[in-house]
Design a protein around this motif. Structure first.
Motif, PDB file in Angstrom:
ATOM      1  N   THR A  59     -51.368  89.954 -49.183  1.00  0.00           N
ATOM      2  CA  THR A  59     -50.667  89.489 -47.995  1.00  0.00           C
ATOM      3  C   THR A  59     -49.692  88.372 -48.344  1.00  0.00           C
ATOM      4  O   THR A  59     -49.574  87.966 -49.507  1.00  0.00           O
ATOM      5  CB  THR A  59     -51.651  89.068 -46.879  1.00  0.00           C
ATOM      6  N   GLY A  63     -52.415  95.175 -41.626  1.00  0.00           N
ATOM      7  CA  GLY A  63     -51.577  94.023 -41.295  1.00  0.00           C
ATOM      8  C   GLY A  63     -50.951  94.153 -39.915  1.00  0.00           C
ATOM      9  O   GLY A  63     -50.647  95.250 -39.450  1.00  0.00           O
ATOM     10  N   GLY A  66     -51.106  93.125 -45.894  1.00  0.00           N
ATOM     11  CA  GLY A  66     -50.658  92.009 -45.076  1.00  0.00           C
ATOM     12  C   GLY A  66     -49.164  92.044 -44.812  1.00  0.00           C
ATOM     13  O   GLY A  66     -48.377  92.558 -45.622  1.00  0.00           O
ATOM     14  N   ASP A 117     -57.136  91.855 -40.132  1.00  0.00           N
ATOM     15  CA  ASP A 117     -56.027  90.910 -40.036  1.00  0.00           C
ATOM     16  C   ASP A 117     -55.751  90.639 -38.563  1.00  0.00           C
ATOM     17  O   ASP A 117     -56.274  91.325 -37.673  1.00  0.00           O
ATOM     18  CB  ASP A 117     -54.786  91.478 -40.718  1.00  0.00           C
TER      19      ASP A 117
END
Length: 334
Positions: free
Chosen positions: A302, A206, A250, A159
């Motif tokens: 996410t 994340g 996420g 991410d």
């Protein structure tokens, strides 16, 4: 996405490694699929051939979502009616994970890796390919492919966060590093710390940029939330939480300062949670202000901010790593 469980999935997936149908190439103006007028629906039940998206972003110009594909390595436009059309189809990418839109510079960016479950996966690229793809938002044309498989592997670019200047900060879940990719596509090491990863390679996942001059990143295995200073990246503080964010995937930092985190237990349970946290001391500590557990859809991964609230994606990554393909995925308002 969890790295350790996907290693064992490589053999399982050998029987389903056939190329998907219906993928368009980039290079032209890709319009949004036709969507109903009015406000966004609470739930979007979308479909595309074995797409299995993990990352999601909102494109305000198209008034549509953009999603990645762990299976095909693409970026697709998803209309509010669930219809899907490929925007980015870069053949050098195996799997796309986190996705973000940079409206100011007309770019869409996607972290990419090879978990061993993509149609383009090979022995040479599995758990060694890692990078950030930068594409034209209108046409899907490739602008930069930034290699982040730097140093000994394995590598899993997962991410990333974007700052207002267009810089991206990318997590490598399998290593102890965060990379910075500037607006021109130049990569550098931002921070390296043993707290970024664990023995199973289920490390930082994340990540978000905070206007206070730091990043917030969640570690998947322990659920710890780390604050990394951008002025002094060796200054890393673990945020005091009322409950750990185990399975933290996420994240989204809303304009009101709240942090939304999707958590899951990929490979262990279909249940996931979506939590909202707030800090009153500059993210030295944070408390949970809302917790939806279990989340309605299996394995949420996410969150994207739209003009009509926050939406959580479930791309059925659990089915993909278990050897089963599906065309269905869900976006649901939080």
């Amino acid at each position: 996405m969890r790295a350790r469980y996907l290693v064992s999935a490589m053999a399982t997936l050998a029987v389903v490694m056939t190329a998907g149908a219906g993928l368009a190439s980039g290079g032209e103006n890709v319009q949004a699929p036709r969507s109903p007028k009015g406000a966004l629906p609470d739930v979007i039940n979308a479909s595309a051939p074995s797409l299995h998206p993990e990352g999601v972003a909102w494109d305000p110009a198209r008034k549509s979502f953009l999603v990645g594909s762990v299976r095909h390595g693409t970026v697709s436009v998803v209309g509010l009616d669930g219809q899907t059309q490929t925007l980015v189809n870069e053949p050098r990418i195996v799997s796309t994970v986190g996705v973000h839109v940079d409206v100011k510079r007309n770019r869409v960016l996607a972290a990419y890796a090879d978990y061993g479950v993509g149609t383009r996966s090979t022995e040479a690229t599995a758990f060694t390919q890692a990078g950030l793809g930068i594409f034209d938002l209108t046409t899907g044309r490739t602008l930069h492919l930034v290699n982040l498989a730097i140093g000994p592997g394995p590598h899993v670019a997962n991410d990333f966060a974007l700052d207002p200047a267009g810089n991206a900060y990318v997590t490598d879940t399998a290593s102890d590093k965060i990379f910075k990719v500037d607006v021109n596509g130049r990569a550098s090491l931002l921070a390296q710390d043993p707290r970024f990863t664990g023995p199973a390679g289920d490390g930082l996942n994340g990540i978000v940029w905070h206007p206070g001059g730091y990043l917030l990143a969640v570690r998947y295995d322990t659920g710890s939330l780390l604050r990394i200073s951008l002025r002094d990246p060796v200054s890393i503080v673990e945020v005091r939480l009322d409950q750990p964010l185990v399975g933290g995937d996420g994240m989204l930092l809303r304009p009101d300062g709240t942090l939304v985190v999707a958590t899951n237990a990929l490979g262990q349970s279909l249940e996931g949670t979506v939590r909202e946290l707030r800090s009153r001391d500059g993210w030295a500590s944070a408390t949970t202000t809302r917790n939806v557990s279990p989340w309605t859809d299996p394995v949420p991964s996410t969150v994207a901010l739209t003009s009509n609230g926050s939406y959580v994606i479930s791309g059925r990554i659990d089915l993909l790593i278990g050897g089963t393909l599906t065309d269905e995925f869900t976006l649901r308002r939080f």
